[in-house]
Design an enzyme around this catalytic site. Sequence first.
Site, PDB file in Angstrom:
ATOM      1  N   ARG A  44     -38.059  70.931  24.135  1.00  0.00           N
ATOM      2  CA  ARG A  44     -37.546  69.834  23.311  1.00  0.00           C
ATOM      3  C   ARG A  44     -36.133  70.081  22.789  1.00  0.00           C
ATOM      4  NH1 ARG A  44     -40.780  65.717  24.750  1.00  0.00           N
ATOM      5  NH2 ARG A  44     -42.980  66.135  24.322  1.00  0.00           N
ATOM      6  N   SER A  45     -35.368  70.853  23.536  1.00  0.00           N
ATOM      7  CA  SER A  45     -33.993  71.136  23.111  1.00  0.00           C
ATOM      8  C   SER A  45     -33.026  70.022  23.507  1.00  0.00           C
ATOM      9  CB  SER A  45     -33.521  72.457  23.725  1.00  0.00           C
ATOM     10  OG  SER A  45     -33.497  72.362  25.143  1.00  0.00           O
ATOM     11  N   HIS A  84     -40.232  61.097  31.461  1.00  0.00           N
ATOM     12  CA  HIS A  84     -39.060  61.455  32.252  1.00  0.00           C
ATOM     13  C   HIS A  84     -38.719  60.348  33.248  1.00  0.00           C
ATOM     14  CE1 HIS A  84     -37.991  65.793  31.468  1.00  0.00           C
ATOM     15  NE2 HIS A  84     -39.068  65.652  30.724  1.00  0.00           N
ATOM     16  N   ARG A  88     -35.035  57.720  33.789  1.00  0.00           N
ATOM     17  CA  ARG A  88     -34.165  57.804  34.959  1.00  0.00           C
ATOM     18  C   ARG A  88     -33.734  56.419  35.436  1.00  0.00           C
ATOM     19  NH1 ARG A  88     -38.013  61.943  36.510  1.00  0.00           N
ATOM     20  NH2 ARG A  88     -38.954  60.670  38.140  1.00  0.00           N
TER      21      ARG A  88
END
Length: 208
Positions: A44-45, A84, A88
């Site tokens: 989660r960076s 994710h 995109r």
Amino acid sequence: MTNDSGRRLADAVAARLEAGAAMLRRFGRGGHGNGRVLILGGVRSGKSRYAEQLMVGYNHVVYIAGGLPPTDDDPEWAARVAAHRARRPPHWRTVETSDLAGTLRCTTTPMLVDCLGTWLSRVLDEVGAWQQEQGWQQRVDERLRDFVDAWRTTTVPIVAVSNEVGSGVVPATVSGRIFRDVLGALNTAVAAESHSVRLVVAGRVLRL
């Protein structure tokens, strides 16, 4: 240096510059994503989101997902994959495979690999690392060498995301220690063959 040798050197440099310009014209200008870029970071960076931002300027992108495909047996993993996918751009092409080396060698458009950590977990499973099967170390070394060689020789812009490991407590399990050690070595090898390495911490990007 004679005039002839100087002319040959100038011609060679001009040819290299023209080849680079041709590649940029073909793929569109992605700016920050040129070359081989490795993005490291913790959970989660913001590392995946940052990697995606590097590729938005390209007309065509192949998104390589090396982890296990989602299944109904693991709804949490399926939710992560869905999140994710939703981020995109619709014109990106997704390839789900554990053969990263083969995909890198045959793809002719800019690539985003996300992520090396999930891919490595799949590879360790395939070579029998979790069960400590005989010869697993050699098999995983061969897979990693093949990937690093493909990474080093690729001629299209590529960004790879990976987990930064080893900053916390020593894992309590053998499998956890195997994963940490092998991924740390893989990150080091890929970084050595990259044009740029960046570390994402709490959403902030550090250039290494």
